[in-house]
Design a protein around this motif. Sequence first.
Motif, mmCIF file in Angstrom:
data_model
loop_
_atom_site.group_PDB
_atom_site.id
_atom_site.type_symbol
_atom_site.label_atom_id
_atom_site.label_comp_id
_atom_site.label_asym_id
_atom_site.label_seq_id
_atom_site.Cartn_x
_atom_site.Cartn_y
_atom_site.Cartn_z
ATOM 1 N N ALA A 10 0.888 -1.190 0.211
ATOM 2 C CA ALA A 10 -0.063 -0.097 0.038
ATOM 3 C C ALA A 10 0.769 1.271 -0.054
ATOM 4 N N PHE A 11 2.537 1.352 0.475
ATOM 5 C CA PHE A 11 3.397 2.598 1.172
ATOM 6 C C PHE A 11 3.492 2.908 -0.969
ATOM 7 N N ALA A 12 4.055 1.612 -0.908
ATOM 8 C CA ALA A 12 4.535 1.434 -2.611
ATOM 9 C C ALA A 12 3.635 2.374 -3.436
ATOM 10 N N THR A 13 1.999 1.995 -3.002
ATOM 11 C CA THR A 13 1.455 2.464 -4.030
ATOM 12 C C THR A 13 1.133 4.077 -4.179
ATOM 13 N N ILE A 14 0.959 4.300 -2.904
ATOM 14 C CA ILE A 14 0.695 5.076 -2.431
ATOM 15 C C ILE A 14 2.207 6.469 -2.696
ATOM 16 N N LEU A 15 3.623 6.000 -3.099
ATOM 17 C CA LEU A 15 4.920 6.513 -3.524
ATOM 18 C C LEU A 15 4.742 6.350 -5.142
ATOM 19 N N THR A 16 4.410 6.011 -5.501
ATOM 20 C CA THR A 16 4.146 5.312 -7.306
ATOM 21 C C THR A 16 3.460 7.058 -7.290
ATOM 22 N N ALA A 17 2.122 7.357 -7.523
ATOM 23 C CA ALA A 17 1.500 7.287 -7.811
ATOM 24 C C ALA A 17 1.062 9.146 -6.898
ATOM 25 N N ALA A 18 2.139 9.310 -6.150
ATOM 26 C CA ALA A 18 3.031 10.174 -5.568
ATOM 27 C C ALA A 18 3.656 11.143 -6.770
ATOM 28 N N CYS A 19 4.453 10.112 -6.604
ATOM 29 C CA CYS A 19 5.906 10.760 -7.711
ATOM 30 C C CYS A 19 5.377 11.440 -9.044
ATOM 31 N N GLY A 20 4.614 10.058 -9.646
ATOM 32 C CA GLY A 20 3.593 10.155 -10.681
ATOM 33 C C GLY A 20 2.787 11.748 -10.879
ATOM 34 N N SER A 21 2.114 12.345 -10.331
ATOM 35 C CA SER A 21 1.757 12.953 -9.845
ATOM 36 C C SER A 21 2.334 14.821 -9.519
ATOM 37 N N ASP A 22 4.185 14.392 -8.457
ATOM 38 C CA ASP A 22 4.608 16.016 -8.752
ATOM 39 C C ASP A 22 5.217 15.516 -9.869
ATOM 40 N N SER A 23 5.252 14.449 -11.279
ATOM 41 C CA SER A 23 6.287 14.679 -12.296
ATOM 42 C C SER A 23 5.693 15.511 -12.998
ATOM 43 N N SER A 24 4.282 15.279 -13.170
ATOM 44 C CA SER A 24 3.472 15.631 -14.270
ATOM 45 C C SER A 24 3.336 17.540 -14.224
ATOM 46 N N SER A 25 3.304 17.663 -13.270
ATOM 47 C CA SER A 25 3.006 19.146 -12.455
ATOM 48 C C SER A 25 4.387 19.641 -12.783
ATOM 49 N N SER A 26 5.678 19.281 -12.382
ATOM 50 C CA SER A 26 7.421 20.183 -12.480
ATOM 51 C C SER A 26 7.133 19.975 -13.808
ATOM 52 N N ASP A 27 6.824 19.075 -14.876
ATOM 53 C CA ASP A 27 7.717 19.275 -16.185
ATOM 54 C C ASP A 27 6.166 19.182 -17.512
ATOM 55 N N PRO A 28 5.794 20.502 -17.636
ATOM 56 C CA PRO A 28 5.232 20.796 -18.622
ATOM 57 C C PRO A 28 5.569 19.544 -20.129
ATOM 58 N N GLN A 29 4.628 19.737 -21.238
ATOM 59 C CA GLN A 29 4.862 19.313 -22.416
ATOM 60 C C GLN A 29 5.300 20.411 -22.796
ATOM 61 N N PRO A 30 6.235 20.140 -24.009
ATOM 62 C CA PRO A 30 6.699 21.062 -25.330
ATOM 63 C C PRO A 30 5.872 21.770 -25.944
ATOM 64 N N MET A 31 5.474 22.728 -26.089
ATOM 65 C CA MET A 31 4.861 23.492 -27.008
ATOM 66 C C MET A 31 5.552 23.953 -28.365
ATOM 67 N N ALA A 32 4.749 23.319 -29.299
ATOM 68 C CA ALA A 32 5.334 22.577 -31.307
ATOM 69 C C ALA A 32 5.353 24.420 -31.245
ATOM 70 N N PRO A 33 6.742 24.702 -32.072
ATOM 71 C CA PRO A 33 6.560 25.913 -32.490
ATOM 72 C C PRO A 33 5.964 26.739 -34.252
ATOM 73 N N ASP A 34 5.246 27.954 -34.004
ATOM 74 C CA ASP A 34 3.993 28.446 -34.574
ATOM 75 C C ASP A 34 5.082 27.606 -35.958
ATOM 76 N N LEU A 35 3.722 27.763 -36.853
ATOM 77 C CA LEU A 35 3.868 27.322 -38.254
ATOM 78 C C LEU A 35 3.375 28.469 -39.040
ATOM 79 N N SER A 36 4.604 29.376 -39.503
ATOM 80 C CA SER A 36 4.062 30.398 -40.599
ATOM 81 C C SER A 36 4.057 30.714 -42.637
ATOM 82 N N GLN A 37 3.282 31.088 -43.047
ATOM 83 C CA GLN A 37 2.796 31.272 -44.488
ATOM 84 C C GLN A 37 4.112 32.418 -45.187
ATOM 85 N N GLY A 38 4.562 32.012 -45.975
ATOM 86 C CA GLY A 38 5.306 32.961 -47.254
ATOM 87 C C GLY A 38 4.274 32.686 -48.490
ATOM 88 N N LEU A 39 5.378 33.705 -49.239
ATOM 89 C CA LEU A 39 4.372 33.974 -50.645
ATOM 90 C C LEU A 39 5.482 33.890 -51.911
#
Length: 306
Positions: A10-39
């Motif tokens: 039970a303790f290991a399950t709680i610890l794993t969930a807590a670690c997963g929660s901390d990781s997702s909140s502290s490491d935001p996903q990188p944003m894709a660069p904006d696409l431009s149009q040229g003529l």
Amino acid sequence: MFNQKLYVVAFATILTAACGSDSSSSDPQPMAPDLSQGLFVDAKVTGLKYDTATQSGFTDEGGYFNYIAGEDVTFSIGGIRFPTVAAKELLTPLDLFNTDNIDDIEVLNTIRLLQSLDDDGDLSNGIQIPEVVHQLASTISIDFNDPNFIDELSELIELSGVMNTGFVSLAEAKAHFLDTLAQYDITPAQNCGSDHPMVGYSGTFTTFSHDVAGTATIVDNCTIEVTNFSYDGGGPDVYFYGAIDHAYAGADAFSIGTQLTGTVFNDDTVVLNLPSSKSLDDLNTLSVWCVDFSVDFGSLRFEASQ
């Protein structure tokens, strides 16, 4: 009785969930660069292949291509590759060769090629390069400064099935490109002075062969305008040639502008820019000169206007 094994799980399950929660909140996903149009324009060019580090395809019906800020772009027609340049909102053949001189030989060859490959031959509705042209040109590579550029690519135009059966005239291509630049408030630089005593001099061609005719006028220190110019397009390796006293076969004679071979002119206007290494001191006569056979098809002497 205390179940130690159950407690550890039970303790290991709680610890794993807590670690997963901390990781997702502290490491935001990188944003894709904006696409431009040229003529890309010499008129809006549709069907021109483009490639950047992340994008590739063909310019759309409006002449647009996709890129990400900071990327370079390379345009091509089959194996014919244009110089790679920094992608931006508006590109023209001037940008491809890093010049503001509309009479640059590489620029002139480029606009003549693009306009000649227009599917319906009507530049007023843009330039449409058909897919078959890319297929026919798949094994072609060429230097845009090649003096035989027109000859080397004439067969491509003949086989492509487009409305034109040969290259559009130099005068027509340049006039159209100037109109396009004006629509986007682009004015080619005028860097020539007008203080040379020969500015304003003119002459009329004496015809020797191939129906050469017209009048040439020195506009400024490095520009000659040929008006009402006619030439039947015959003869190999033909150029405008400048010389002193008609010595066109001499070591000091020099070509001016693009090759004329195969192009028919009929009362056209042609603007010639002297090579950067030459000045008006290096000529007082002008010829439509066949280099291969050292034959003067028609020539004139510049004289002060009466």
